[in-house]
Design a protein around this motif. Structure first.
Motif, mmCIF file in Angstrom:
data_model
loop_
_atom_site.group_PDB
_atom_site.id
_atom_site.type_symbol
_atom_site.label_atom_id
_atom_site.label_comp_id
_atom_site.label_asym_id
_atom_site.label_seq_id
_atom_site.Cartn_x
_atom_site.Cartn_y
_atom_site.Cartn_z
ATOM 1 N N LEU A 1 -3.972 14.920 11.392
ATOM 2 C CA LEU A 1 -2.969 13.679 11.377
ATOM 3 C C LEU A 1 -2.778 13.201 9.802
ATOM 4 N N GLU A 2 -3.733 13.243 8.822
ATOM 5 C CA GLU A 2 -3.525 12.865 7.422
ATOM 6 C C GLU A 2 -2.235 13.842 7.161
ATOM 7 N N GLU A 3 -2.307 15.155 7.291
ATOM 8 C CA GLU A 3 -1.331 16.037 6.861
ATOM 9 C C GLU A 3 0.097 15.778 7.576
ATOM 10 N N GLU A 4 0.182 15.151 8.835
ATOM 11 C CA GLU A 4 1.417 14.836 9.342
ATOM 12 C C GLU A 4 1.808 13.612 8.870
ATOM 13 N N VAL A 5 0.904 12.740 8.575
ATOM 14 C CA VAL A 5 1.361 11.185 7.811
ATOM 15 C C VAL A 5 1.783 11.526 6.351
ATOM 16 N N GLY A 6 1.121 12.335 5.790
ATOM 17 C CA GLY A 6 1.433 12.726 4.480
ATOM 18 C C GLY A 6 0.535 11.872 3.512
ATOM 19 N N MET A 7 -0.632 11.196 3.923
ATOM 20 C CA MET A 7 -1.449 10.455 3.282
ATOM 21 C C MET A 7 -2.633 10.584 4.045
ATOM 22 N N PRO A 8 -3.675 10.193 3.178
ATOM 23 C CA PRO A 8 -4.824 9.949 3.891
ATOM 24 C C PRO A 8 -4.887 8.880 4.620
ATOM 25 N N HIS B 1 -8.603 7.057 -2.575
ATOM 26 C CA HIS B 1 -7.385 7.766 -2.668
ATOM 27 C C HIS B 1 -6.324 6.785 -3.227
ATOM 28 N N PHE B 2 -5.511 7.088 -4.045
ATOM 29 C CA PHE B 2 -4.584 6.358 -4.441
ATOM 30 C C PHE B 2 -3.486 6.167 -3.247
ATOM 31 N N SER B 3 -3.150 5.005 -3.011
ATOM 32 C CA SER B 3 -1.934 4.752 -1.926
ATOM 33 C C SER B 3 -0.749 5.000 -2.944
ATOM 34 N N PRO B 4 0.505 5.371 -2.393
ATOM 35 C CA PRO B 4 1.463 5.255 -3.113
ATOM 36 C C PRO B 4 2.000 4.193 -3.828
ATOM 37 N N VAL B 5 1.426 3.045 -3.307
ATOM 38 C CA VAL B 5 1.776 1.969 -3.959
ATOM 39 C C VAL B 5 0.848 1.677 -5.174
ATOM 40 N N SER B 6 -0.477 2.028 -4.965
ATOM 41 C CA SER B 6 -1.553 2.043 -6.334
ATOM 42 C C SER B 6 -0.863 2.947 -7.268
ATOM 43 N N GLN B 7 -0.584 3.954 -6.674
ATOM 44 C CA GLN B 7 0.244 4.917 -7.689
ATOM 45 C C GLN B 7 1.216 4.519 -8.475
ATOM 46 N N ALA B 8 1.998 3.782 -7.897
ATOM 47 C CA ALA B 8 3.389 3.315 -8.424
ATOM 48 C C ALA B 8 2.860 2.035 -9.385
ATOM 49 N N PHE B 9 1.892 1.370 -9.106
ATOM 50 C CA PHE B 9 1.470 0.320 -10.034
ATOM 51 C C PHE B 9 0.741 0.841 -11.109
ATOM 52 N N HIS B 10 0.158 1.924 -10.946
ATOM 53 C CA HIS B 10 -0.532 2.535 -11.843
ATOM 54 C C HIS B 10 0.653 3.192 -13.194
ATOM 55 N N ASP B 11 1.277 3.844 -12.636
ATOM 56 C CA ASP B 11 2.355 4.311 -13.548
ATOM 57 C C ASP B 11 3.177 3.357 -14.058
ATOM 58 N N TYR B 12 3.487 2.387 -13.348
ATOM 59 C CA TYR B 12 4.437 1.184 -13.886
ATOM 60 C C TYR B 12 3.657 0.575 -15.262
ATOM 61 N N GLY C 1 -18.598 7.523 -0.054
ATOM 62 C CA GLY C 1 -19.964 7.652 0.227
ATOM 63 C C GLY C 1 -20.118 7.928 1.607
ATOM 64 N N LYS C 2 -21.142 7.333 2.160
ATOM 65 C CA LYS C 2 -21.494 7.450 3.768
ATOM 66 C C LYS C 2 -20.298 7.043 4.536
ATOM 67 N N LYS C 3 -19.882 5.581 3.971
ATOM 68 C CA LYS C 3 -18.787 4.919 4.960
ATOM 69 C C LYS C 3 -17.494 5.442 4.536
ATOM 70 N N ILE C 4 -16.735 5.304 5.683
ATOM 71 C CA ILE C 4 -15.188 5.439 5.723
ATOM 72 C C ILE C 4 -14.466 4.151 5.705
ATOM 73 N N GLN C 5 -13.147 4.046 5.134
ATOM 74 C CA GLN C 5 -12.709 2.661 5.083
ATOM 75 C C GLN C 5 -10.911 3.263 5.454
ATOM 76 N N LEU C 6 -10.285 2.255 6.127
ATOM 77 C CA LEU C 6 -8.995 2.516 6.510
ATOM 78 C C LEU C 6 -8.289 2.424 5.136
ATOM 79 N N THR C 7 -6.998 3.230 4.671
ATOM 80 C CA THR C 7 -6.385 3.012 3.650
ATOM 81 C C THR C 7 -5.215 2.154 4.426
ATOM 82 N N ASP C 8 -4.381 1.822 3.175
ATOM 83 C CA ASP C 8 -3.266 0.731 3.654
ATOM 84 C C ASP C 8 -2.386 1.563 4.734
ATOM 85 N N ALA C 9 -2.291 2.805 4.301
ATOM 86 C CA ALA C 9 -1.438 3.705 5.490
ATOM 87 C C ALA C 9 -2.036 3.700 6.835
ATOM 88 N N GLY C 10 -3.471 3.731 6.799
ATOM 89 C CA GLY C 10 -4.174 3.840 7.867
ATOM 90 C C GLY C 10 -4.121 2.680 8.606
#
Lengths: 303, 303
Positions: A41-48, B278-289, A54-63
């Motif tokens: 899925l992450e590959e399809e989406v192009g982002m994680p 993981h850097f979201s693209p947004v984070s990456q953009a801010f970082h670069d900016y 660590g042990k836990k996982i968290q949604l990214t913004d894209a998620g």
DNA sequence: GTCACCCATAAATTCACCTTATAGGATGAG
DNA sequence: CTCATCCTATAAGGTGAATTTATGGGTGAC
């Protein structure tokens, strides 16, 4: 497009439980299966879609964003399935009927009963002449047809569900009124008002005449039963019509049925449909309903 | 649930083209593949979705209904993909920043510029003390932190993007005002107002003192730069603060910077984030900016 | 009738997915 | 600090689903 429902389903579960392992448990899968689906899925989406902290996982913004959409899609799918189930259960649906114009005298009762039993079925009813019925069957634009003799030019199924007696009617003061066992010869001298060529009633009459080796008597053609009845009342001659169309006229004594030998000509109402058309559950329900409730339809007649 | 997107996709195509074969062509599949998928779909649905009428096929009622839902689902999916693409392209998104309170004097300018470049990114900014920053990093509740010295207790990445000179300030009428090359000994006799323990500024001062082998002079603790500046203006003593907080006071000549040897203590502002996030693209953009536009941030000072 | 077209079915192959097995990293207890 | 434990990632193998090729049957046009 290579995102699959499976991926989204697993994704939703993982997002909810915040754990691959638990999601796997809940989905009756192994943990690697979940890992791989999410990875794809992450590959399809192009982002994680998850951060592995660590042990836990968290949604990214894209998620988080994807989760919204995944839920929407899930809801849509459930709605679709619900719809299908309702259709399968005949709770809902559309039924398109087409009938010969003369069937008009009992179909309303038929439909009323059917509607009471299946209130969520939307019925549309078309009235057509024989040519129209044929066309509807040919173009498959109707679920079922109510008619007399079905044509033989198509692979049709036809089931008799009711008798359709054709009788000779006369105005009340007619010289043959009240006479018993009138012979065919006697009526043959009368003027007749009959249906136009192409009508089922007309065809039946012609068939009757030829089998009894009779010439067609003097006659006027009219293209509706109503018109014929009016003409008979006006004294233009005798008429041959379906008894079912006569309820009111007989009650009001505007017309009488003559007691002629070999009459009534017994024809039948049939439920007709294409053999190659799949019955929708709604069609099936109507079919069954008609065959079951046919007896209730007939008003009591005095011949 | 066993309906797949593939089934719905093929179904939509077939329904549109009214043909298995053409649908197969359009989908770059063979006709049997289409046949089988539709067959499976019909099994799932529990009813046929197409009538096979000779050469042609037609949607059944159930098929028509299903088509609606299939289209909805398709639209939803496209929206999801669009969203993902926008996120990937940094057109849209959220950015959560957390900063040390003293960073307040330049971050607004920083954010203003960033917002102008990416107007659809929604920024939320939290101000916290050092403990708060640490917690935010630990619990991964922020995308990036703007702070001075990052803690070493976590696997963090920290990138310097700006200097942060700490200077000694005094009220304009102070006896050391205007004097060049004041020695440390001289200022050591003064009263000082400094930040509380835990503060980054305080830590920097302590480090400075210990490297120069000095005792901490008499001092009052206060927990904000603003309070310290007020206190210095009121004549309670000298202060050690980030030069970046002084813009207005210097312009209005409410405070002056003393020219002390080995001052300013040069510290740095850093962009800090978890290495495992993981850097979201947004984070990456801010970082670069930030790394790119850092020079524009500094107001011109006269030391 | 013959031909062209279209859908259904069968068998073989390919591919996706799942499972078992294992490794690596993080966390918390002792 | 070290060990035990928990969680996820990766690898290899097996299973089943989907696809393809090949073929059959039915319909409609000529």
């Amino acid at each position: 497009m290579h995102i699959t429902l499976k991926q989204l389903q697993i994704f939703r579960t993982v997002a909810e439980l915040q754990s691959y392992t638990q999601a796997a448990r809940q989905l009756y899968l192994t943990q690697p299966a979940v890992s791989m689906q999410i990875k794809q899925l992450e590959e399809e989406v192009g982002m994680p879609v998850f951060d592995r902290i660590g042990k836990k996982i968290q949604l990214t913004d894209a998620g988080r964003e994807l989760l919204q959409h995944a839920r929407n899609i899930h809801i849509q799918l459930e709605e679709a399935q619900q719809s299908m189930e309702e259709l399968r259960g005949i709770k809902r649906g559309r039924l398109h009927l087409t009938m010969a114009s003369t069937a008009n005298y009992f179909t309303p009762r038929l439909l009323a009963g059917f509607c009471r039993e299946y209130p969520d079925i939307q019925i549309s009813l078309s009235v057509a002449n024989r040519a129209g019925l044929l066309q509807a069957l040919e173009q498959n634009t109707t679920d079922m047809v109510i008619m007399g003799e079905p044509p033989t030019t198509m692979p049709l199924a036809a089931e008799i569900f009711m008798e359709n007696p054709l009788v000779i009617v006369a105005p009340p003061g007619h010289r043959l009124a009240g006479k018993k066992n009138i012979t065919l010869k006697e009526v043959a001298r009368e003027h007749f008002i009959i249906r136009e060529i192409g009508s089922g009633t007309r065809a039946a009459v012609e068939r009757f005449l030829s089998t009894h080796d009779l010439e067609r008597p003097q006659s006027i053609e009219m293209n509706s039963s109503e018109a014929i009845k009016q003409a008979v009342q006006a004294g233009l001659g005798l008429g041959v019509v379906s008894m079912h169309t006569l309820e009111m006229e007989l009650t009001l004594k505007r017309l009488i049925v003559l007691n002629v030998e070999d009459f009534p000509i017994m024809r039948h109402w049939r439920l007709v449909y294409r053999k190659d058309r799949h019955f929708s559950p709604v069609s099936q329900a109507f079919h069954d309903y008609v065959l079951e409730h046919t007896s209730e339809l007939l008003p009591s007649f005095t011949t």
